[in-house]
Scaffold this motif. Sequence first.
Motif, PDB file in Angstrom:
ATOM      1  N   VAL A  64       0.837  -1.199   0.000  1.00  9.21           N
ATOM      2  CA  VAL A  64       0.000   0.000   0.000  1.00  9.21           C
ATOM      3  C   VAL A  64       0.873   1.250   0.000  1.00  9.21           C
ATOM      4  CG1 VAL A  64      -1.772   1.290   1.280  1.00  9.21           C
ATOM      5  CG2 VAL A  64      -1.924  -1.203   1.085  1.00  9.21           C
ATOM      6  N   MET A  65       2.027   1.163   0.630  1.00  9.37           N
ATOM      7  CA  MET A  65       2.989   2.259   0.600  1.00  9.37           C
ATOM      8  C   MET A  65       3.380   2.567  -0.852  1.00  9.37           C
ATOM      9  SD  MET A  65       6.692   2.466   2.595  1.00  9.37           S
ATOM     10  CE  MET A  65       6.003   2.141   4.214  1.00  9.37           C
ATOM     11  N   GLY A  66       3.611   1.516  -1.629  1.00 12.53           N
ATOM     12  CA  GLY A  66       3.936   1.690  -3.039  1.00 12.53           C
ATOM     13  C   GLY A  66       2.776   2.306  -3.801  1.00 12.53           C
ATOM     14  N   HIS A  67       1.553   1.892  -3.471  1.00 10.39           N
ATOM     15  CA  HIS A  67       0.354   2.442  -4.119  1.00 10.39           C
ATOM     16  C   HIS A  67       0.210   3.934  -3.835  1.00 10.39           C
ATOM     17  CE1 HIS A  67      -3.818   2.664  -5.509  1.00 10.39           C
ATOM     18  NE2 HIS A  67      -4.092   3.294  -4.381  1.00 10.39           N
ATOM     19  N   VAL A  68       0.417   4.324  -2.593  1.00 15.19           N
ATOM     20  CA  VAL A  68       0.310   5.741  -2.218  1.00 15.19           C
ATOM     21  C   VAL A  68       1.403   6.558  -2.905  1.00 15.19           C
ATOM     22  CG1 VAL A  68       0.471   7.391  -0.303  1.00 15.19           C
ATOM     23  CG2 VAL A  68      -0.797   5.247  -0.010  1.00 15.19           C
ATOM     24  N   ALA A  69       2.606   6.005  -2.933  1.00 14.69           N
ATOM     25  CA  ALA A  69       3.726   6.711  -3.559  1.00 14.69           C
ATOM     26  C   ALA A  69       3.475   6.961  -5.048  1.00 14.69           C
ATOM     27  CB  ALA A  69       5.013   5.914  -3.372  1.00 14.69           C
ATOM     28  N   GLY A 107       2.894  -2.858  -5.262  1.00 16.43           N
ATOM     29  CA  GLY A 107       1.880  -1.857  -4.953  1.00 16.43           C
ATOM     30  C   GLY A 107       1.838  -0.696  -5.919  1.00 16.43           C
ATOM     31  N   LYS A 108       2.974  -0.358  -6.508  1.00 17.87           N
ATOM     32  CA  LYS A 108       3.003   0.790  -7.424  1.00 17.87           C
ATOM     33  C   LYS A 108       2.698   0.402  -8.875  1.00 17.87           C
ATOM     34  CE  LYS A 108       8.014   0.802  -8.336  1.00 17.87           C
ATOM     35  NZ  LYS A 108       9.263   1.577  -8.269  1.00 17.87           N
ATOM     36  N   VAL A 142       3.828   8.393   4.370  1.00 18.10           N
ATOM     37  CA  VAL A 142       4.317   8.196   3.005  1.00 18.10           C
ATOM     38  C   VAL A 142       3.844   9.335   2.110  1.00 18.10           C
ATOM     39  CG1 VAL A 142       4.314   6.680   0.988  1.00 18.10           C
ATOM     40  CG2 VAL A 142       4.279   5.696   3.264  1.00 18.10           C
ATOM     41  N   ALA A 143       2.571   9.681   2.228  1.00 16.30           N
ATOM     42  CA  ALA A 143       1.992  10.733   1.401  1.00 16.30           C
ATOM     43  C   ALA A 143       2.671  12.075   1.645  1.00 16.30           C
ATOM     44  CB  ALA A 143       0.496  10.842   1.662  1.00 16.30           C
ATOM     45  N   PHE A 144       3.142  12.282   2.864  1.00 20.51           N
ATOM     46  CA  PHE A 144       3.803  13.542   3.223  1.00 20.51           C
ATOM     47  C   PHE A 144       5.317  13.477   3.048  1.00 20.51           C
ATOM     48  CE2 PHE A 144      -0.061  14.713   5.711  1.00 20.51           C
ATOM     49  CZ  PHE A 144      -0.231  15.990   5.178  1.00 20.51           C
TER      50      PHE A 144
END
Length: 264
Positions: A64-69, A107-108, A142-144
């Motif tokens: 999910v970290m990869g998705h957000v990035a 995720g990305k 991650v978003a920030f």
Amino acid sequence: MRIWGKVLGFLFGFMLSRNIFGALLGLWLGHRFDQGMGFNFSNLAGPKSEADRQAAFFYSTFSVMGHVAKAKGHVSSHEIAFATAYMDKLGLNAQLRQQAQDAFREGKMAGFPINDCLAKFKRSCAGRPDILLLFLEIQIQVAFADGDLDAEEHDALRNIAKQLGFSVKELDNLLEMIMAGASFHQGQAGQTVNKGKQLEDAYKVLGVSKDASKAEIKKAYRKLMAQHHPDKLIAKGLPPEMMEVAKEKTQDIQAAYDLIAKQG
């Protein structure tokens, strides 16, 4: 051959209608269920062991970290640096680091089934809202990572929060607390920060206003400490490798409370 749908359908149909026609209708519905409308009961319980729950948290966190990035279309150097620093902070061995990198990469990718991933993760955390909270906080960080929150990243966070059962208001409160926490942590780390701003951030870290009473401040402090206590989170499914995340959070909460207490 599946027969339980037919058996249960016939019995429930007869019990509800008290006649053969209701029983036959139940039999037909049960037959439809057996043919392909069945439910996979083995998935209800989610992971069956503590190791399974920890693995689910680990994989979900980095995928999910990869998705957000990737939410805004590309992964910036700041986000890559954040993910790398996170792996460093956790002290991952070579095998776990590779697993984290693979999950982040997955995720990305375009078409990553984010909602399915979050649904499975949520099931694995049944009865453990504190784990879900920590997970969402990590994704907000991650978003920030690049110091800003783009509209696409905000939309991604809203969807993640929704899938995990958090309201828009709860997400907005977390966003403010995380932003203030990052600034407050810099001050704790020895970076030059205006004392007035540091105190302002301390209130936001606890999620209370400057006008809050001592009782309200203490209540917020105790709640946050209970939610982020490393030992409790480990017992609820947090991978031991991620204890440092919870530990750092509780240190900031404690420091924020101490700073506010000194003013009184």
